[in-house]
Structure formats: structure tokens, C-alpha cells
Design a protein around this motif. Structure first.
Motif, mmCIF file in Angstrom:
data_model
loop_
_atom_site.group_PDB
_atom_site.id
_atom_site.type_symbol
_atom_site.label_atom_id
_atom_site.label_comp_id
_atom_site.label_asym_id
_atom_site.label_seq_id
_atom_site.Cartn_x
_atom_site.Cartn_y
_atom_site.Cartn_z
ATOM 1 N N LEU A 89 0.830 -1.202 0.000
ATOM 2 C CA LEU A 89 0.000 0.000 0.000
ATOM 3 C C LEU A 89 0.868 1.257 0.000
ATOM 4 C CD1 LEU A 89 -2.769 1.367 0.180
ATOM 5 C CD2 LEU A 89 -2.612 1.177 2.679
ATOM 6 N N ILE A 90 1.923 1.241 0.791
ATOM 7 C CA ILE A 90 2.838 2.392 0.831
ATOM 8 C C ILE A 90 3.431 2.646 -0.548
ATOM 9 C CG2 ILE A 90 5.038 3.228 1.761
ATOM 10 C CD1 ILE A 90 4.331 1.616 4.334
ATOM 11 N N GLU A 91 3.848 1.578 -1.202
ATOM 12 C CA GLU A 91 4.442 1.705 -2.540
ATOM 13 C C GLU A 91 3.433 2.230 -3.558
ATOM 14 O OE1 GLU A 91 5.949 -2.172 -3.323
ATOM 15 O OE2 GLU A 91 7.818 -1.858 -2.188
ATOM 16 N N LYS A 92 2.174 1.856 -3.397
ATOM 17 C CA LYS A 92 1.149 2.336 -4.324
ATOM 18 C C LYS A 92 0.885 3.832 -4.137
ATOM 19 C CE LYS A 92 -1.507 -1.789 -5.564
ATOM 20 N NZ LYS A 92 -0.504 -2.804 -5.279
ATOM 21 N N ILE A 93 0.963 4.302 -2.902
ATOM 22 C CA ILE A 93 0.761 5.732 -2.651
ATOM 23 C C ILE A 93 1.992 6.529 -3.057
ATOM 24 C CG2 ILE A 93 0.360 7.485 -0.864
ATOM 25 C CD1 ILE A 93 -1.280 5.387 0.652
ATOM 26 N N ASN A 94 3.173 6.013 -2.702
ATOM 27 C CA ASN A 94 4.417 6.701 -3.063
ATOM 28 C C ASN A 94 5.503 5.677 -3.334
ATOM 29 O OD1 ASN A 94 6.593 8.372 -3.445
ATOM 30 N ND2 ASN A 94 6.652 9.162 -1.355
ATOM 31 N N PRO A 95 5.690 5.295 -4.593
ATOM 32 C CA PRO A 95 6.678 4.266 -4.952
ATOM 33 C C PRO A 95 8.119 4.694 -4.710
ATOM 34 C CG PRO A 95 5.742 5.300 -6.916
ATOM 35 C CD PRO A 95 4.925 5.765 -5.765
ATOM 36 N N ASP A 96 8.341 5.986 -4.448
ATOM 37 C CA ASP A 96 9.704 6.466 -4.241
ATOM 38 C C ASP A 96 10.152 6.411 -2.787
ATOM 39 O OD1 ASP A 96 9.802 7.157 -6.969
ATOM 40 O OD2 ASP A 96 8.898 9.114 -6.567
ATOM 41 N N ARG A 97 9.259 6.011 -1.893
ATOM 42 C CA ARG A 97 9.549 6.055 -0.454
ATOM 43 C C ARG A 97 10.088 4.723 0.047
ATOM 44 N NH1 ARG A 97 10.811 7.546 4.087
ATOM 45 N NH2 ARG A 97 9.441 8.597 5.598
ATOM 46 N N ASP A 98 10.982 4.788 1.031
ATOM 47 C CA ASP A 98 11.538 3.602 1.689
ATOM 48 C C ASP A 98 10.455 3.031 2.603
ATOM 49 O OD1 ASP A 98 12.768 1.803 3.404
ATOM 50 O OD2 ASP A 98 14.587 2.988 3.635
ATOM 51 N N THR A 99 9.883 1.889 2.236
ATOM 52 C CA THR A 99 8.750 1.351 2.991
ATOM 53 C C THR A 99 9.130 0.971 4.422
ATOM 54 O OG1 THR A 99 9.176 -0.867 2.095
ATOM 55 C CG2 THR A 99 7.582 0.516 0.926
ATOM 56 N N GLU A 100 10.333 0.466 4.622
ATOM 57 C CA GLU A 100 10.760 0.092 5.974
ATOM 58 C C GLU A 100 10.817 1.324 6.872
ATOM 59 O OE1 GLU A 100 11.122 -2.752 7.249
ATOM 60 O OE2 GLU A 100 11.159 -4.095 5.530
ATOM 61 N N ALA A 101 11.294 2.437 6.335
ATOM 62 C CA ALA A 101 11.383 3.672 7.108
ATOM 63 C C ALA A 101 9.994 4.184 7.469
ATOM 64 C CB ALA A 101 12.146 4.735 6.318
ATOM 65 N N VAL A 102 9.057 4.060 6.519
ATOM 66 C CA VAL A 102 7.683 4.491 6.784
ATOM 67 C C VAL A 102 7.064 3.653 7.890
ATOM 68 C CG1 VAL A 102 5.359 4.716 5.838
ATOM 69 C CG2 VAL A 102 7.326 5.371 4.449
ATOM 70 N N ILE A 103 7.220 2.338 7.792
ATOM 71 C CA ILE A 103 6.647 1.433 8.788
ATOM 72 C C ILE A 103 7.182 1.759 10.181
ATOM 73 C CG2 ILE A 103 6.645 -0.959 9.593
ATOM 74 C CD1 ILE A 103 6.538 -1.728 6.569
#
Length: 222
Positions: A196-210
Motif C-alpha cells: 500500500l505504501i508503494e502504491k501511494i508513493n513508490p519512491d519512499r523507503d517502505t521500511e522507514a515508513v513502517i
């Protein structure tokens, strides 16, 4: 719903839910290292039993929200308002802004909250059924003066639709990629996955967001 004045604010629990949704989305859109570009930041347990939210439009205007066991207080500052302390020679806050604020809530406004940078104050004690706001004495020559309430409360985006409309303007080309269905999942506080994170912003580090979302209490685990 667009919030035009304090009487339209949802109850404190719902308000916090909306604000944490916005903060989660800002975390998804902007790296923590560039958090100054975020409009909203949520600080869980900012102080003992107190959660804090700051909305800052980057142009000198801001709101602080403090959620405590005593109730909730909102302090707003519109730097262009006639009620700004910097609009008078003595640099004093306008008379009446903090009148009648319960002591327990007033004590939450410490120096880090920029207590004297204020053009309006709204609060709701645990026993209150409605939000309250002190009457402010506007100088006689400025009867049409504005304390910035409507302008700043408009930054509270009560639905996924309103956030997407705002984000497509604020984030420009990056914002144009954002799809409403994914944002709705965030506003509903449904499980946020790496996908879901990648779908909203594919440029973001998902681990950092979590990690950030866990820190603010938005998610407990993936």
C-alpha cells in the motif's frame, strides 16, 4: 466536510484520528530527513499522557493540538493576522485569547509550544460537550480583522477525498499519481502494508515508513 470554524470540529477522538491519518500520509510522502516539508507531524507521548500534533504550512502559520487526560487545546497562529503580537508595538498577545481556558489545559502550553505566538485558542475539557473559544478584543480600527481560524482550520482534511484534492496540488506531479482508493484505506485505519505504501508513493523507503508509523502508534506491526 470543510471546517470553516471551531463549532464544526469533530469530537476530540475523531479529530485525533483524522490528524494521525494526515500525519501518516505525510510520512508516506516525505522522508523523515526532510520532515520540515511536511505540513503535519504527530508526536505520540510528546509528554506524559499527552499527544501533540503540529500543522505548519511553511509560510509562518501554524497550529498546535494537545490531547490530554484533561481535554484538548488548539493554539493557532496566523502571522498576517491583526491579532498577531507582532502587529502591535508592544508585541503583546491580544486581550482575551486565553481568557477562560481551564488551568489544566493552559498548563499544557509550555515554551516549546510557542505560547505567545497566538491569534486564536480553542479548547474542549473532558466534561465539555462542545468546543469553546474566548472572545477576542479586536482593535476598533480593525472590526473586520481575522484571527486566522477559518484559514488554518481548513488544513484539517476530514476525508480521503479532501486530502487527495489537497495533495494533488501540494505535491504537484508526485501528487497526481495518488489514487483515492489507497488513501481511503489510510483514513479508515485499515492495515497498512508495504504494498500500500508503494502504491501511494513508490519512491519512499517502505521500511522507514513502517518504523515511523509504529512510533506514532498508527500501526503496531505488519
Amino acid at each position: 466536510m470543510e471546517i470553516l470554524n471551531y463549532t464544526q470540529l469533530p469530537n476530540p477522538e475523531k479529530l485525533k484520528e483524522i490528524l494521525i491519518s494526515q500525519a501518516a500520509l505525510d510520512s508516506i510522502m516525505v522522508d523523515k530527513e526532510e520532515s520540515w516539508l511536511r505540513v503535519i507531524n504527530f508526536y505520540k507521548n510528546y509528554s506524559e499522557d499527552i499527544d501533540m500534533v503540529k500543522i505548519d504550512n511553511g509560510a509562518g502559520d501554524h497550529m498546535f493540538f494537545l490531547f490530554s487526560n484533561y481535554g484538548t487545546i488548539i493554539k493557532g497562529f496566523d502571522h498576517e493576522s491583526i491579532l498577531s503580537p507582532y502587529a502591535n508595538d508592544d508585541e503583546e498577545i491580544a486581550k482575551g485569547i486565553y481568557d477562560f481556558v481551564p488551568k489544566e489545559l493552559m498548563n499544557l502550553l509550555d515554551e516549546s509550544i510557542e505560547r505567545d505566538d497566538v491569534t486564536f485558542c480553542i479548547w474542549r475539557s473532558k466534561t465539555d460537550l462542545l468546543w469553546k473559544k474566548s472572545e477576542v478584543i479586536i482593535p476598533a480600527d480593525y472590526q473586520d480583522g481575522d484571527d486566522g481560524e477559518g484559514f488554518l482550520l481548513g488544513l484539517i482534511l476530514t476525508s480521503a477525498d479532501s486530502w487527495v484534492a489537497w495533495a494533488r496540488d501540494y505535491y504537484e506531479e508526485q501528487g497526481e499519481r495518488i489514487q483515492l482508493d489507497y488513501v481511503k484505506k489510510v483514513y479508515k485505519h485499515e492495515g497498512i502494508t508495504k504494498d500500500l505504501i508503494e502504491k501511494i508513493n513508490p519512491d519512499r523507503d517502505t521500511e522507514a515508513v513502517i518504523k515511523e508509523l509504529e512510533e506514532i502508534g498508527f500501526i503496531k506491526e505488519i
